[in-house]
Design a protein around this motif. Structure first.
Motif, mmCIF file in Angstrom:
data_model
loop_
_atom_site.group_PDB
_atom_site.id
_atom_site.type_symbol
_atom_site.label_atom_id
_atom_site.label_comp_id
_atom_site.label_asym_id
_atom_site.label_seq_id
_atom_site.Cartn_x
_atom_site.Cartn_y
_atom_site.Cartn_z
ATOM 1 N N GLU A 207 -5.245 -35.068 6.746
ATOM 2 C CA GLU A 207 -4.607 -33.756 6.957
ATOM 3 C C GLU A 207 -3.599 -33.528 5.831
ATOM 4 O OE1 GLU A 207 -4.312 -32.798 11.667
ATOM 5 O OE2 GLU A 207 -2.905 -34.316 10.959
ATOM 6 N N GLY A 208 -3.133 -32.290 5.744
ATOM 7 C CA GLY A 208 -2.038 -31.975 4.833
ATOM 8 C C GLY A 208 -0.870 -31.453 5.645
ATOM 9 N N LYS A 209 0.333 -31.491 5.046
ATOM 10 C CA LYS A 209 1.514 -30.923 5.719
ATOM 11 C C LYS A 209 2.156 -29.918 4.791
ATOM 12 C CE LYS A 209 4.298 -33.296 8.359
ATOM 13 N NZ LYS A 209 5.344 -34.247 8.736
ATOM 14 N N ARG A 210 2.489 -28.768 5.339
ATOM 15 C CA ARG A 210 3.133 -27.760 4.498
ATOM 16 C C ARG A 210 3.952 -26.821 5.367
ATOM 17 N NH1 ARG A 210 2.128 -23.095 1.341
ATOM 18 N NH2 ARG A 210 3.139 -23.331 -0.674
ATOM 19 N N GLY A 211 5.246 -26.784 5.091
ATOM 20 C CA GLY A 211 6.118 -25.886 5.845
ATOM 21 C C GLY A 211 6.120 -26.181 7.330
ATOM 22 N N GLY A 212 6.015 -27.483 7.683
ATOM 23 C CA GLY A 212 6.040 -27.883 9.091
ATOM 24 C C GLY A 212 4.705 -27.713 9.799
ATOM 25 N N LYS A 213 3.706 -27.203 9.082
ATOM 26 C CA LYS A 213 2.382 -26.996 9.697
ATOM 27 C C LYS A 213 1.395 -28.032 9.175
ATOM 28 C CE LYS A 213 2.783 -21.972 10.310
ATOM 29 N NZ LYS A 213 3.720 -21.403 9.366
ATOM 30 N N PRO A 351 9.260 -23.074 -0.014
ATOM 31 C CA PRO A 351 10.664 -22.738 -0.323
ATOM 32 C C PRO A 351 11.485 -22.382 0.919
ATOM 33 C CG PRO A 351 9.156 -21.066 -1.193
ATOM 34 C CD PRO A 351 8.311 -22.186 -0.707
ATOM 35 N N ALA A 352 10.821 -22.086 2.042
ATOM 36 C CA ALA A 352 11.548 -21.609 3.233
ATOM 37 C C ALA A 352 11.609 -22.636 4.360
ATOM 38 C CB ALA A 352 10.904 -20.329 3.729
ATOM 39 N N TYR A 353 11.136 -23.867 4.117
ATOM 40 C CA TYR A 353 11.124 -24.865 5.200
ATOM 41 C C TYR A 353 11.932 -26.092 4.820
ATOM 42 C CZ TYR A 353 9.445 -28.237 8.653
ATOM 43 O OH TYR A 353 9.380 -29.168 9.665
ATOM 44 N N PRO A 354 12.835 -26.601 5.702
ATOM 45 C CA PRO A 354 13.196 -26.029 7.001
ATOM 46 C C PRO A 354 14.140 -24.833 6.896
ATOM 47 C CG PRO A 354 14.433 -28.034 6.613
ATOM 48 C CD PRO A 354 13.522 -27.876 5.444
ATOM 49 N N GLY A 355 14.624 -24.518 5.686
ATOM 50 C CA GLY A 355 15.495 -23.356 5.514
ATOM 51 C C GLY A 355 15.365 -22.852 4.084
ATOM 52 N N PHE A 356 16.018 -21.721 3.802
ATOM 53 C CA PHE A 356 15.858 -21.080 2.495
ATOM 54 C C PHE A 356 16.601 -21.786 1.350
ATOM 55 C CE2 PHE A 356 14.867 -17.504 5.374
ATOM 56 C CZ PHE A 356 13.622 -17.162 4.849
ATOM 57 N N SER A 357 17.289 -22.889 1.666
ATOM 58 C CA SER A 357 18.001 -23.585 0.587
ATOM 59 C C SER A 357 17.244 -24.832 0.124
ATOM 60 C CB SER A 357 19.411 -23.965 1.056
ATOM 61 O OG SER A 357 19.292 -24.839 2.164
ATOM 62 N N ARG A 358 15.986 -24.983 0.570
ATOM 63 C CA ARG A 358 15.255 -26.230 0.280
ATOM 64 C C ARG A 358 15.118 -26.516 -1.225
ATOM 65 N NH1 ARG A 358 11.377 -29.719 2.842
ATOM 66 N NH2 ARG A 358 11.598 -31.625 1.631
ATOM 67 N N PRO A 375 7.740 -15.769 -9.508
ATOM 68 C CA PRO A 375 8.633 -14.711 -9.009
ATOM 69 C C PRO A 375 8.483 -14.447 -7.509
ATOM 70 C CG PRO A 375 7.679 -14.044 -11.091
ATOM 71 C CD PRO A 375 7.000 -15.322 -10.706
ATOM 72 N N THR A 376 7.296 -14.658 -6.948
ATOM 73 C CA THR A 376 7.100 -14.473 -5.496
ATOM 74 C C THR A 376 8.124 -15.269 -4.702
ATOM 75 O OG1 THR A 376 4.744 -14.208 -5.799
ATOM 76 C CG2 THR A 376 5.463 -14.782 -3.601
ATOM 77 N N ALA A 377 8.277 -16.554 -5.064
ATOM 78 C CA ALA A 377 9.240 -17.415 -4.364
ATOM 79 C C ALA A 377 10.655 -16.909 -4.595
ATOM 80 C CB ALA A 377 9.102 -18.853 -4.854
ATOM 81 N N LEU A 378 10.938 -16.463 -5.801
ATOM 82 C CA LEU A 378 12.293 -15.980 -6.117
ATOM 83 C C LEU A 378 12.608 -14.706 -5.334
ATOM 84 C CD1 LEU A 378 12.312 -16.619 -9.973
ATOM 85 C CD2 LEU A 378 13.392 -18.013 -8.187
ATOM 86 N N ARG A 379 11.611 -13.819 -5.205
ATOM 87 C CA ARG A 379 11.840 -12.588 -4.421
ATOM 88 C C ARG A 379 12.155 -12.932 -2.969
ATOM 89 N NH1 ARG A 379 7.563 -10.517 -7.796
ATOM 90 N NH2 ARG A 379 5.975 -11.146 -6.296
ATOM 91 N N LEU A 380 11.404 -13.889 -2.431
ATOM 92 C CA LEU A 380 11.616 -14.327 -1.046
ATOM 93 C C LEU A 380 13.039 -14.868 -0.874
ATOM 94 C CD1 LEU A 380 10.253 -15.209 1.775
ATOM 95 C CD2 LEU A 380 10.009 -17.438 0.685
ATOM 96 N N LEU A 381 13.470 -15.706 -1.815
ATOM 97 C CA LEU A 381 14.775 -16.368 -1.703
ATOM 98 C C LEU A 381 15.920 -15.396 -1.972
ATOM 99 C CD1 LEU A 381 13.702 -19.693 -3.411
ATOM 100 C CD2 LEU A 381 14.116 -19.322 -0.979
#
Length: 670
Positions: A207-213, A351-358, A375-381
């Motif tokens: 399996e893989g793990k990503r963002g707690g999923k 970038p958002a798991y477990p929080g936006f400061s990861r 830039p997608t990640a930067l826009r989110l953050l």
């Protein structure tokens, strides 16, 4: 690229007085371990001039300086863009794995090579160059035992774990060609890539793990392999210990096989032009194309851009947030940092798991010196709020952006909030096919303008071409489509098993030029501003998706007669996929059908390709010859109904009004 479907370039670049130029921050120099590799803009111009006027001399020197050769080359370059037969460093022999691992392990076996940042905080580990050499050697033995020969392709379907890098390097050590498939692709997409590349061995995880999923990688691989009879072995790394389907004789556990073999395997000498890897990218015909990169030229592009664009020095810690399933992960998670003998951060999470400061926690904890993300990640953050960026991140010198043009306000946020006005921003332009950066600032050297990719890298001679006349536009303050006039070492050599397609896509569009498929402008100071795709490709979160591939997935559904897919601007992902479908008589148009169509795309390609909106229409705007006019659909979605031009040439002009009405209803407008 066909007439009538080319998105016209966007408005000209901002006026000179509207654009701020940012010079290298003084704090960058203050925190520097030594000094940048290039001594200012004039030194860059001098080197650049040599790279264009005396390319053989320039590239020969760089190749001998940055790579270790088992046998030296005599001929730097043969072939031409017009002929599509470029070859570099012809008589040379070398091995990618030796260049990335052995030469550093011999010098300092205890130096960190991989800093693994697990999806969960504080679960990671560090792997030294000495350990990496042992792991890569053992896996080389395992692959040989499975019957993998020099020149064979090996499919990798792996999450962001150190074992992915071990797999890359073991393939190259024995002269096999890695074909990495992003572990978010569906079983159907994986199957198509395994069959096209003729891979007989596949490497994955339980399996893989990503963002707690959890991601069921082995289940997806099993589904794909049902239709891949030539695959003889599937090697499985135990990431979570979950129960997974198992085929005796074919499936083998990574740990069980690794413990059978010694910790040294001699690297196979490879010719400069031997294939290094295949990477499948979306093509405008809908059939994914396996872009092939070769050994020496690609390695040189990775090492040189790492050194000069990111200003990498021996003690640096490099963090690229890209996934190894895409070209960014190949060149800047794996090859560039390891070729230069520094530590690369392998980040499994989001970038958002477990929080936006990861991201910022990782940068702070590991004293990251260069950070590189889309830039997608930067826009989110940025949207999440500045309070998440509490970390000082004093070590950061270079902040990179990749995958799509970065908006000026996001650029400024990156510079001011993340970099504290102390780091230099490099907004890099390149493609899967270019192998490494082609238009980019150089860390610690190039004055930058928010939103501009700035100046060409060494050996890259850009041309702006008028899309109507096909003529090159000379001088500054011009706008058109972007092409390159001169070959460079890290360019892709072919599309696997489809050289004519390679020629037609890149080299025959404008004879004697490499065609990028992007629109661009050159401003009054010679800085380049990338405008985005001019062909049928959507750029979602920095990843190129073929509209034809998504359309083909939609048409597989029994209710769909025709489909047209276009990209529209999206605040978070840059572009989003919007689909127009004509539904066959006898099918009810409702939300259940729309959901069904989205699931169809997820299954056929993967979740990241799913349309954000689906509009069911009675017919699509077509010319009398039956060609779908996607340009009209783009204009309607952009709210530019008054700029549709002459629609009387359409086979049924009345469909345009119906589509406008459908879009307005779909968006809740009356």
């Amino acid at each position: 690229m066909s007439e009538g479907d080319v998105a016209p370039p966007k408005p000209a670049v901002p006026e000179a007085h509207e654009v701020d130029t940012y010079h290298v921050p003084k704090a960058f120099m203050d925190k520097h371990p030594k000094k940048p590799h290039i001594d200012g803009l004039d030194h860059y111009k001098e080197m650049y001039k040599e790279s264009i006027s005396e390319p053989d001399k320039f590239w020969g020197k760089q190749a001998r300086e940055l790579l270790t050769w088992e046998r030296d080359f005599q001929t730097v370059h043969t072939g031409s863009l017009a002929g599509g037969d470029n070859a570099w460093f012809l008589e040379g022999k070398l091995n990618a794995s030796y260049n990335c691992v052995d030469r550093h392990a011999i010098k300092n076996p205890d130096k960190p090579a991989i800093i693994y940042e697990d999806d969960e905080i504080n679960q990671g580990r560090t792997i030294t160059y000495g350990e990496l050499m042992r792991e890569v050697s053992k896996l080389s033995w395992v692959l040989k035992e499975m019957g993998v020969q020099k020149g064979d392709t090996v499919a990798l379907y792996l999450p962001m774990i150190p074992e992915a890098l071990v797999a890359f390097l073991a393939c190259t050590r024995i002269g096999a060609v890695h074909s990495v498939v992003f572990a978010g692709f569906s079983a159907d997409s994986l199957r198509d890539r395994i069959i096209d590349a003729k891979s007989k061995v596949c490497i994955t995880t339980d399996e893989g793990k990503r963002g707690g999923k959890l991601i069921g990688t082995k289940k997806i691989v099993d589904e794909a392999l049902k239709q891949c009879p030539d695959v003889t072995h599937c090697l499985v790394y135990k990431r979570t210990g979950a129960e997974v389907p198992w085929t005796e004789g074919r499936d083998l556990w990574w740990a069980d096989e690794m413990e059978k073999w010694p910790a040294y395997y001699p690297p196979e000498p490879m010719s400069s032009e031997d294939p290094l890897f295949l990477l499948y990218t979306s093509g405008s015909t809908g059939k994914p194309k396996g872009v092939m990169h070769t050994t020496a030229g690609y390695l040189l592009g990775a090492a040189m851009t790492g050194k000069y664009v990111f200003d990498i020095h021996d003690s640096d810690i490099f963090f690229c947030g890209g996934d190894v399933g895409w070209i960014t992960g190949h060149t800047y998670v794996v090859y560039a940092p390891l070729l230069l003998g520094i530590a690369t951060v392998v980040f499994e999470g989001t970038p958002a798991y477990p929080g936006f400061s990861r991201y910022w926690d990782v940068c702070e904890r590991h004293k990251v010196t260069q950070f590189y993300v889309a830039p997608t990640a930067l826009r989110l953050l940025k949207r999440a709020g500045d309070h998440h960026v509490k970390q000082q991140m004093k070590s950061l010198r270079v902040l990179g952006s990749v995958g799509e043009p970065i908006a000026a306000e996001v650029w400024k946020w990156y510079f001011e909030i993340v970099g504290k006005e102390e780091a230099h921003i490099v907004d890099t332009y390149w493609q899967t096919e270019t192998g490494s950066h082609v238009i980019t600032p150089l860390g610690g050297v190039t004055p930058t303008k928010p939103g501009s990719a700035s100046l060409p890298f060494f050996g890259i001679e850009p041309a702006i071409i008028d899309p109507v006349s096909g003529e090159e536009l000379h001088g500054n303050d011009v706008e058109g489509v972007l092409a390159f006039k001169q070959a460079w070492p890290s360019m892709a050599r072919t599309v696997w098993g489809a050289h004519k397609r390679y020629m037609d896509t890149y080299l025959n569009v404008y004879k004697g030029y490499y065609f990028t498929g992007d629109g661009a402008a050159r401003d009054h100071e010679g800085y380049y501003w990338i405008r985005g795709r001019v062909d049928d490709v959507v750029n979602v979160s920095g990843h190129r998706l073929s509209t034809a591939e998504i359309e083909a997935a939609l048409i597989e559904h029994h209710a769909v007669g025709e489909a047209a897919v276009v990209g529209i601007s999206d605040e978070l992902t840059g572009q989003a996929v919007n689909a127009f479908v004509s539904i066959k008589d006898g099918n009810e148009i409702n939300d259940a059908l729309r959901k069904d169509l989205i699931l169809q795309v997820r299954k056929s390609i993967g979740p990241f390709a799913a349309p954000k909106a689906i509009y069911c229409v009675p017919d699509l705007p077509k010319t009398r010859s039956g060609k779908i006019m996607r340009r009209i659909l783009r204009k309607i979605l952009a709210g530019e109904e008054d700029q549709l031009g002459d629609t009387s040439t359409l086979s049924d002009p009345s469909v345009v009004d119906t589509i406008i009405e459908t879009v307005q209803k779909g968006r809740g407008k009356k």
